[in-house]
Design a protein around this motif. Sequence first.
Motif, PDB file in Angstrom:
ATOM      1  N   THR A  90     -18.578  77.656  42.348  1.00  0.00           N
ATOM      2  CA  THR A  90     -18.924  77.525  43.645  1.00  0.00           C
ATOM      3  C   THR A  90     -19.213  78.994  44.777  1.00  0.00           C
ATOM      4  N   ALA A  91     -18.968  78.245  45.764  1.00  0.00           N
ATOM      5  CA  ALA A  91     -18.470  79.501  46.782  1.00  0.00           C
ATOM      6  C   ALA A  91     -17.137  80.071  46.822  1.00  0.00           C
ATOM      7  N   ALA A  92     -15.851  78.126  46.289  1.00  0.00           N
ATOM      8  CA  ALA A  92     -14.354  78.481  46.769  1.00  0.00           C
ATOM      9  C   ALA A  92     -13.858  78.751  45.568  1.00  0.00           C
ATOM     10  N   ASP A  93     -14.239  78.856  44.050  1.00  0.00           N
ATOM     11  CA  ASP A  93     -13.996  78.336  43.030  1.00  0.00           C
ATOM     12  C   ASP A  93     -14.828  79.229  41.945  1.00  0.00           C
ATOM     13  N   SER A  96     -12.177  83.823  41.980  1.00  0.00           N
ATOM     14  CA  SER A  96     -12.138  84.269  43.397  1.00  0.00           C
ATOM     15  C   SER A  96     -10.605  83.849  43.882  1.00  0.00           C
ATOM     16  N   ASP A  97      -9.646  82.844  42.910  1.00  0.00           N
ATOM     17  CA  ASP A  97      -8.055  83.206  43.515  1.00  0.00           C
ATOM     18  C   ASP A  97      -7.842  83.880  43.350  1.00  0.00           C
ATOM     19  N   GLY A  98      -7.930  85.907  42.500  1.00  0.00           N
ATOM     20  CA  GLY A  98      -7.356  86.660  42.525  1.00  0.00           C
ATOM     21  C   GLY A  98      -6.748  86.433  41.080  1.00  0.00           C
ATOM     22  N   ARG A  99      -6.742  85.342  39.930  1.00  0.00           N
ATOM     23  CA  ARG A  99      -6.579  85.883  38.711  1.00  0.00           C
ATOM     24  C   ARG A  99      -7.206  86.105  37.799  1.00  0.00           C
TER      25      ARG A  99
END
Length: 166
Positions: free
Chosen positions: A90-93, A143-146
């Motif tokens: 998704t756009a967020a994840d 997308s959270d950088g992990r």
Amino acid sequence: MGLNKMSVIDFSVYPQRQVVRRRLLKAGAALGAWLIIRPAISASEDLASAIRGYTGGAVALPGKVKLDVAALVDNGNTVPLSVAVDSPMTAADHVVKIAIFNEKNPQRDVIKFTLGARAGKAEVVSRIRLATSQKLVAVAQTSDGRFWSDSVDVIVTLAACIEGDV
């Protein structure tokens, strides 16, 4: 003419030679072991260094990534593999990028993919060449950088990618 008797040398009268000989044998054995182990240690360090360079020093955690490649490969010239990452996309994840690294090929980073939220699935499929039996590592950034990873040890019976091969 008389027969010549073979003379037997008694080395016990030369204790210094035995000590030197033993030291030489030990040094030779140590050198042989070092020559066998050194490339394996160097390859692992090079692989870890390539992954650190890709992640910017961040630790790639195990999980979320599934690297699918046969554990026994008949021919290293064309090795099929796939990487799937557990992500809703998704756009967020979503998965931002995926890379595959190897332990013993001349170039450590084999493939790099860039993905976006609109990719639909975080899955890539490709073929690579392998120089010899080695470890493959897939690393994905979300997308959270992990960063997430999975690794597989692959045994290659017929090698490809000899050193210096481009």
